[in-house]
Design a protein around this motif. Structure first.
Motif, PDB file in Angstrom:
ATOM      1  N   UNK B   9      11.503   9.242  13.745  1.00 48.36           N
ATOM      2  CA  UNK B   9      11.465   9.669  12.341  1.00 48.36           C
ATOM      3  C   UNK B   9      10.196   9.144  11.672  1.00 48.36           C
ATOM      4  N   UNK B  10       9.862   9.730  10.534  1.00 48.87           N
ATOM      5  CA  UNK B  10       8.729   9.244   9.744  1.00 48.87           C
ATOM      6  C   UNK B  10       8.944   7.764   9.405  1.00 48.87           C
ATOM      7  N   UNK B  11      10.176   7.413   9.081  1.00 42.71           N
ATOM      8  CA  UNK B  11      10.480   6.027   8.718  1.00 42.71           C
ATOM      9  C   UNK B  11      10.187   5.078   9.883  1.00 42.71           C
ATOM     10  N   UNK B  12      10.565   5.476  11.117  1.00 44.09           N
ATOM     11  CA  UNK B  12      10.285   4.604  12.274  1.00 44.09           C
ATOM     12  C   UNK B  12       8.776   4.447  12.472  1.00 44.09           C
ATOM     13  N   UNK B  13       8.049   5.527  12.264  1.00 45.44           N
ATOM     14  CA  UNK B  13       6.586   5.455  12.415  1.00 45.44           C
ATOM     15  C   UNK B  13       6.002   4.513  11.362  1.00 45.44           C
ATOM     16  N   UNK B  14       6.513   4.601  10.154  1.00 45.24           N
ATOM     17  CA  UNK B  14       5.976   3.755   9.079  1.00 45.24           C
ATOM     18  C   UNK B  14       6.299   2.281   9.334  1.00 45.24           C
ATOM     19  N   UNK B  15       7.502   2.024   9.835  1.00 44.46           N
ATOM     20  CA  UNK B  15       7.850   0.639  10.200  1.00 44.46           C
ATOM     21  C   UNK B  15       6.885   0.098  11.248  1.00 44.46           C
ATOM     22  N   UNK B  16       6.649   0.911  12.275  1.00 45.33           N
ATOM     23  CA  UNK B  16       5.737   0.490  13.353  1.00 45.33           C
ATOM     24  C   UNK B  16       4.318   0.318  12.812  1.00 45.33           C
ATOM     25  N   UNK B  17       3.923   1.201  11.910  1.00 43.74           N
ATOM     26  CA  UNK B  17       2.575   1.121  11.337  1.00 43.74           C
ATOM     27  C   UNK B  17       2.405  -0.191  10.574  1.00 43.74           C
ATOM     28  N   UNK B  18       3.419  -0.546   9.817  1.00 51.91           N
ATOM     29  CA  UNK B  18       3.334  -1.805   9.069  1.00 51.91           C
ATOM     30  C   UNK B  18       3.175  -2.979  10.033  1.00 51.91           C
ATOM     31  N   UNK B  19       3.942  -2.945  11.114  1.00 50.31           N
ATOM     32  CA  UNK B  19       3.885  -4.021  12.097  1.00 50.31           C
ATOM     33  C   UNK B  19       2.502  -4.082  12.766  1.00 50.31           C
ATOM     34  N   UNK B  20       1.946  -2.924  13.071  1.00 56.77           N
ATOM     35  CA  UNK B  20       0.612  -2.849  13.688  1.00 56.77           C
ATOM     36  C   UNK B  20      -0.445  -3.362  12.703  1.00 56.77           C
ATOM     37  N   UNK B  21      -0.316  -2.983  11.447  1.00 58.87           N
ATOM     38  CA  UNK B  21      -1.262  -3.446  10.418  1.00 58.87           C
ATOM     39  C   UNK B  21      -1.178  -4.957  10.279  1.00 58.87           C
ATOM     40  N   UNK B  22       0.051  -5.460  10.320  1.00 57.09           N
ATOM     41  CA  UNK B  22       0.247  -6.909  10.193  1.00 57.09           C
ATOM     42  C   UNK B  22      -0.441  -7.630  11.356  1.00 57.09           C
ATOM     43  N   UNK B  23      -0.328  -7.036  12.558  1.00 60.74           N
ATOM     44  CA  UNK B  23      -0.858  -7.696  13.739  1.00 60.74           C
ATOM     45  C   UNK B  23      -2.376  -7.544  13.868  1.00 60.74           C
ATOM     46  N   UNK B  24      -2.883  -6.334  13.653  1.00 60.58           N
ATOM     47  CA  UNK B  24      -4.308  -6.075  13.897  1.00 60.58           C
ATOM     48  C   UNK B  24      -5.180  -6.132  12.650  1.00 60.58           C
ATOM     49  N   UNK B  25      -4.560  -6.080  11.461  1.00 65.10           N
ATOM     50  CA  UNK B  25      -5.361  -6.022  10.235  1.00 65.10           C
ATOM     51  C   UNK B  25      -5.774  -4.594   9.938  1.00 65.10           C
ATOM     52  N   UNK B  26      -6.099  -4.306   8.667  1.00 68.41           N
ATOM     53  CA  UNK B  26      -6.362  -2.932   8.253  1.00 68.41           C
ATOM     54  C   UNK B  26      -7.630  -2.344   8.863  1.00 68.41           C
ATOM     55  N   UNK B  27      -8.594  -3.180   9.245  1.00 69.22           N
ATOM     56  CA  UNK B  27      -9.850  -2.651   9.779  1.00 69.22           C
ATOM     57  C   UNK B  27      -9.674  -2.150  11.208  1.00 69.22           C
ATOM     58  N   UNK B  28      -8.796  -2.818  11.985  1.00 67.84           N
ATOM     59  CA  UNK B  28      -8.711  -2.504  13.419  1.00 67.84           C
ATOM     60  C   UNK B  28      -7.536  -1.620  13.810  1.00 67.84           C
TER      61      UNK B  28
END
Lengths: 196, 196
Positions: B9-28
């Motif tokens: 779902x879009x919601x699952x993608x957004x959850x994962x995106x937040x986690x990826x942003x948290x881990x890699x930072x917004x630039x990477x």
């Protein structure tokens, strides 16, 4: 020609420092650049400012003081406190906005410098709040403002108008409608000061 | 096992995106990182969000909406407008402060994202001001607030409390005395709203 030692005042060094900061930016500007701009040795600069950090702090303080001085005249005026309060807040907003708009590079430079000079900034904010306290106290004494703690009230007014003087809001100062926003906030605060 | 197409779902993608942003930072952070975290192809992600920019905007909106939703309940409550106004402002301050304090990296990430997603931020601010307008209008109708333009007044209240919700002030939210500062500003504004 007068010897350099006579003409090299702290003020001249600070002027040159500001110019060097404007040209090279806060990351690259050095004491050697300042000395070169003045045509003196860097030792001569160090006789006035013992370290690069002290020079940067002094130039920051000078920049901040320019605003405070423009405002202190309003505090000392002999007229109704509400009018003084409104003028003081407007003059502060306009001074900050002019600094940000007329010379964005220098403003950005000083944003970096104020970040590293917490003491100078703290003193500047304390000075501004003290000025505002004098106006609020005058209003309380005249019976036009209702407050038992002019200092705390002045601080609240200062914080409530932060959008119109805190550099972190500089981007918002050129937006359409910001004048009306400023007036709406000040009107609401003045009504609050009058009490019920 | 349910096929991936059903569960992505879009919601699952957004959850994962937040986690990826948290881990890699917004630039990477990349869409490929998000797809990898979900165990799907990046094509599957693009079926929900057509571009990386759209995905970043959606995750920013989701982050901002979390605050608005917590506040909308207070607007809908059936009690005195002044109490609702105070609670609404306090809840906003606490929500922002918790976001900044509990997870500083994620907060910094969203500060970058909000800078690049002006539309999502604009909508968020419009939503918050609309909520506040409903409370101010209720106060005007009940005769407890004095205003002829609830929307402009609500905006003034929102701007005057910026120190306690605008992310550019986040550093000040943990300082001693900030609670008293908040109360002093809100008290002054409430007095202003009551009129004289």
């Amino acid at each position: 020609m007068a010897p350099t030692s006579e003409t090299l005042t702290a003020e001249r060094i600070l002027e040159a420092t500001e110019e060097v900061l404007r040209r090279h930016g806060p990351a690259k500007a050095t004491v050697v650049d300042v000395a070169r701009a003045l045509g003196v040795s860097h030792g001569s600069v160090y006789r006035h400012f013992r370290t690069k950090a002290a020079l940067r702090e002094a130039v920051t303080k000078r920049w901040l003081d320019r605003t405070s001085e423009a405002l202190s005249g309003i505090v000392a005026e002999d007229r109704d406190p509400e009018g003084r309060l409104r003028d003081w807040l407007r003059t502060l907003f306009e001074a900050k906005r002019r600094k940000a708009g007329d010379d964005p590079e220098l403003f950005a430079t000083y944003t970096v410098l104020t970040d590293e000079n917490g003491t100078a900034v703290g003193e500047h904010l304390a000075d501004l709040t003290a000025q505002l306290t004098r106006i609020v106290r005058a209003g309380a004494e005249a019976g036009s403002f209702e407050t038992t703690d002019p200092e705390a009230t002045a601080r609240a007014v200062f914080h409530a108008t932060g959008r119109f003087h805190d550099p972190c809001h500089a981007r918002e100062w050129e937006r359409p409608g910001v004048e009306e926003e400023f007036t709406a906030v000040v009107d609401l605060l003045v009504r609050g000061l009058r009490g019920r």
